[in-house]
Design an enzyme around this catalytic site. Sequence first.
Site, PDB file in Angstrom:
ATOM      1  N   ASP A   1     119.026  76.912 105.513  1.00  0.00           N
ATOM      2  CA  ASP A   1     118.915  76.201 104.249  1.00  0.00           C
ATOM      3  C   ASP A   1     117.903  76.960 103.380  1.00  0.00           C
ATOM      4  OD1 ASP A   1     119.166  74.398 102.184  1.00  0.00           O
ATOM      5  OD2 ASP A   1     119.046  72.626 103.454  1.00  0.00           O
TER       6      ASP A   1
HETATM    7  C1  NOJ Z   1     119.045  72.651  99.847  1.00  0.00           C
HETATM    8  C2  NOJ Z   1     119.975  71.650 100.448  1.00  0.00           C
HETATM    9  O1  NOJ Z   1     119.377  71.031 101.570  1.00  0.00           O
HETATM   10  C3  NOJ Z   1     121.309  72.243 100.858  1.00  0.00           C
HETATM   11  O2  NOJ Z   1     122.142  71.212 101.298  1.00  0.00           O
HETATM   12  C4  NOJ Z   1     121.892  73.004  99.720  1.00  0.00           C
HETATM   13  O3  NOJ Z   1     123.176  73.468 100.038  1.00  0.00           O
HETATM   14  C5  NOJ Z   1     120.957  74.144  99.384  1.00  0.00           C
HETATM   15  N1  NOJ Z   1     119.680  73.583  98.944  1.00  0.00           N
HETATM   16  C6  NOJ Z   1     121.482  75.082  98.306  1.00  0.00           C
HETATM   17  O4  NOJ Z   1     121.394  74.495  97.069  1.00  0.00           O
END
Ligand code: NOJ
Length: 730
Positions: free
Chosen positions: A260
């Site tokens: 993430d």
């Molecule tokens: C953080 C989030 O937890 C995740 O789900 C998301 O896809 C990413 N940011 C990218 O924006």
Amino acid sequence: MNRSQHIESKIRELIDHMSIDEKVGQLTLITSAEGQIPDSLREDIIAGRIGGILNETQREVIHELQRIATEESRLGIPLLVGRDVIHGFKTIFPIPLGQAATWNPTLIEQAARISAQEAASTGINWTFAPMMDIARDPRWGRIAESLGEDPYLTGVLAAAMIRGFQGTDLSAPDSIAACAKHFAGYGASESGRDYNTTNIPENELRNVYLPPFKAAVNAGVASVMTSFSDIDGVPATANEKLLRHILRDEWQYDGLVVSDWDAIYQLIEHGLCANSKEAAYEAANAGVDMEMFSQTYREHLPEWVAEGKLSMAQIDALVANVLRMKFRLGLFDQPYTRAEDFPPVANASFRQAAYQTALESIVLLKNENHVLPLSKTELPTLAVMGPLADDGYEQLGTWIFDGDTALSQTPLQALRAAMNGENSLRYARVMETTRQNTREGFAGAIQLAKQSEKILLFLGEESILSGEAHCRADIRLPGNQEELIHELAKLGKPLIVVIMAGRPLALQNVIDKIDALLMAWHPGTMAGTAIADLLLGNAAPSGKLPVTFPRVTGQIPIYYNQKNTGRPATPETYIHIDEIERGAPQVSLGNTSYHFDVHYTPLFPFGFGLSYTQFEYRHLQVNPSEIKLGESITIRANIRNTGEREAAEIVQLYVRDLVGNVTRPVKELKGFQKIRLQPGEQTTVTFNLSTDELAFYNRNMVRVTEPGDFHVWIGSSSATGLRGEFAIIP
Ligand code: NOJ
């Protein structure tokens, strides 16, 4: 050579020609400059220092980035282009929790297909969806993005989304790679505070949190994203057991694993690593292929290889996973997107699909004295009020980066349209936002209600109140909304409430004041038309809750597939504290499992949802009543529409395994079917259940089906149903 052998040999060939810097470049996913290509970005792509980019949505810019990568870099490797396409791109579908309330995999697959087509038309080739975290805590803002609390329902619906995004051929121009996230356990964040610690015993992890991910892997998901959270002391992003032993070794997953956002760097903040060099090591060693946003891999992996702590073979395996997804997406053959391959975004058929999904997502929770549906002729006598009646932005919900508010149909617009443009609908916004704490607007609302025969209120939560990092400690209606309901209820007129929100709300304080209640989640672009059609009876509600509604926040976590405990609460043993104060005998206080200031049941159970008709369930048959391991049983019931109108019903199959090597839930969903019946019509619904579908992880973490006795129900929610029995004999 088949296609996959061909891909593997291409990967090998490429890797053989790559320098270590080019290799770690492939492991690097950076964020875009949104519409710009600064010189530094251009140089990085030419040098092979970037494997993918996220958050670029302009077709010309994406085209140019791919051109630089494929024509100006030494090896000509195309880029992954990622974006959070969560519940629509331009056409916005209901939030995922709302989509789950449709219990309709066909519609969900279609929604993802359309989202993929719209996103792919710009050159995006990867979405970070579906989120399949089991969500038992509605305080957690990301419950909006989840498919609810149930492992089976989540798995079935997530697989449908994956099929929709990826299509039948991932290399087709309108397919994009899906991403199963967040691996694993993110939904169990303590107290519903986002990013928080999770404590999930391995047995619960395997029986509750992992099954949707396994279903995603079985559905061929192209990528998996690690969770931000710490699980049993090891953040998911450095968790070898999850990423290597379970995902790769047990499940034989050969797709891409992405971290993430900044999650590798955050291993320092977690206190697992002292610096970014250690963080890069921990994540790479655990099996994270690609690093999102932070750049510890690019900066430090070459050093680890030079020092001999990570082998080149380990790095190559990570690179191969990235390249494999690029080959599967067909990017080496066609890195560019041609606008003419795509239908226009938000076209009429896409909006119709969004309408149908919204329509089926809405759940009728209460309907005293058949207040609903309203007749069209009543519209001029209604007081239509509330902060969410006419807000084209808020109805879209969380994660709508690319959504187009201008396309939104609001409930007020739709109700006006139902009056053939006659502009005599009485309307007042009353509160600027759902969070408003003053009584400003109340006098006007009461005045308007006094002149009207019925009151129709649009309440709930704005989109900002749910989603990532948007958690609430108190999940009642925010601001002064409860008070508004109380004031209006004093008038004694039928009170209809439509709630839009990203989570279940605790409605105990107001539920008795409300005559009819529709839970609409955040329904998206076509919210208004769908809601108006249900209010006016042009369609009957058919949504069912994918998550339990607690009475009060303090009951959380409360979910249907709980364990029985040694002292389960029952109607006989339950006693409310007020009754004791009124002198009732204290026979049971403290003896069974409940809070004595609130009932032990939720306000609305998982699977619940009313219709404008009634369905009668009769004649449960279980055949045979005894089976051996490896065999199947058939469970049937007759369902009749005993009401006055055609409607759809979601028929649910639940099972209880009475005795196990580990304690088993009091009920588990094992199947569901959506049927549609005319008034008076009946049908027999049949489920087949194999003993494999009754398997669970035992105390040795072995997946087994144990011989023994089972209860089985076919019903219209997790709290009702016809019960039968069967046994598995050794
Ligand atoms: C953080 C989030 O937890 C995740 O789900 C998301 O896809 C990413 N940011 C990218 O924006």
